[in-house]
Scaffold this active site. Structure first.
Site, mmCIF file in Angstrom:
data_model
loop_
_atom_site.group_PDB
_atom_site.id
_atom_site.type_symbol
_atom_site.label_atom_id
_atom_site.label_comp_id
_atom_site.label_asym_id
_atom_site.label_seq_id
_atom_site.Cartn_x
_atom_site.Cartn_y
_atom_site.Cartn_z
ATOM 1 C CG HIS A 56 -2.261 0.100 1.269
ATOM 2 N ND1 HIS A 56 -3.086 0.496 -0.156
ATOM 3 C CD2 HIS A 56 -3.829 0.360 1.818
ATOM 4 C CE1 HIS A 56 -4.020 0.173 -0.221
ATOM 5 N NE2 HIS A 56 -4.180 0.415 1.414
ATOM 6 C CG ASN A 114 -9.028 4.110 4.796
ATOM 7 O OD1 ASN A 114 -8.391 3.668 3.465
ATOM 8 N ND2 ASN A 114 -9.908 3.325 5.523
ATOM 9 C CG ASN A 126 -11.163 2.444 0.326
ATOM 10 O OD1 ASN A 126 -11.523 1.998 -0.257
ATOM 11 N ND2 ASN A 126 -10.858 0.943 1.339
ATOM 12 C CG ASP A 167 -1.660 0.766 -3.448
ATOM 13 O OD1 ASP A 167 -2.767 -0.247 -3.131
ATOM 14 O OD2 ASP A 167 -1.948 1.867 -3.380
#
Length: 214
Positions: A19, A65, A111, A90
């Site tokens: 991530h 997020n 997200n 990513d």
């Protein structure tokens, strides 16, 4: 001024996870520019020169997020057009080894990107997408994106970071189309053998068998 945002999560436990590949790209841009990071609102930032262009590199510190909470105020403070924003992310929908530059489009379930789109009220900004592949059997998405790179992936990852760094620099210096033209064919996956190589291998095997049997 241009803004290049690397998506990721703060904290040492996330540094080597899939991530955080966006952070790896902006960290390399900062290293090459011999610049250090400083705190600005909900992000770490540093300024570099890419050609004649002044660029603000950004690492949101809000966790993935809620990346928009860090990015949107910077876009507004510097009065930037959406064409001045590149987000490095990513991409689950691209196999590991693929890299592409694109303009706009939906978040694809990423997200951090989704939160930036929500905050800006628009999808019309550039993204540099680095493939991390879909989870293998037995993995859920959350566990996969927060998993660490395997040792056998490190060489390809280093090449992707190098290429991503160059793609981001070309975007800043020469624009979206030049970056797409230079990098959208990037595919570092192992290539299957050609029919010629298969035939040559079969001939070699046959010759070896004949030699050992004589």
């Amino acid at each position: 001024m241009k803004l290049i945002v690397g998506l990721g999560n703060p904290g040492a436990q996330y540094a080597a996870t899939r991530h955080n590949v966006g952070w790896l790209v902006v960290d390399e841009l900062a290293r090459q520019g011999e610049q250090t990071w400083r705190k600005d609102r909900d992000a770490e930032v540093c300024e570099v020169r890419l050609g004649a262009q002044k660029v603000l590199l950004v690492k949101p510190q809000t966790f993935m997020n809620t990346s928009g909470r860090a990015v949107v105020p910077l876009v507004r403070f510097y009065k930037l057009a959406l064409s001045d924003l590149l987000v490095v992310q990513d991409d689950l929908d691209s196999p590991f080894g693929l890299l592409k530059v694109r303009l706009g489009g939906r978040s694809g379930g990423q997200n951090g990107l989704k939160d930036i789109i929500r905050g800006l009220g628009s999808e019309d900004f550039a993204r540099l997408k680095i493939g991390i592949s879909r989870p293998p059997p037995g993995w859920d998405v959350s566990g996969w994106v927060l998993s660490k790179w395997r040792a056998e992936e490190e060489a390809t990852l280093r090449t992707l970071i190098d290429l991503g760094t160059r793609a981001a620099a070309i975007w800043a210096e020469s624009g979206l189309l030049e970056a797409q033209r230079a990098f959208n064919g990037t595919d570092l996956r192992p290539k299957p053998p050609t029919p010629e190589k298969i035939a040559a291998a079969a001939r070699d095997a046959a010759a070896t068998g004949e030699s050992s049997g004589s």
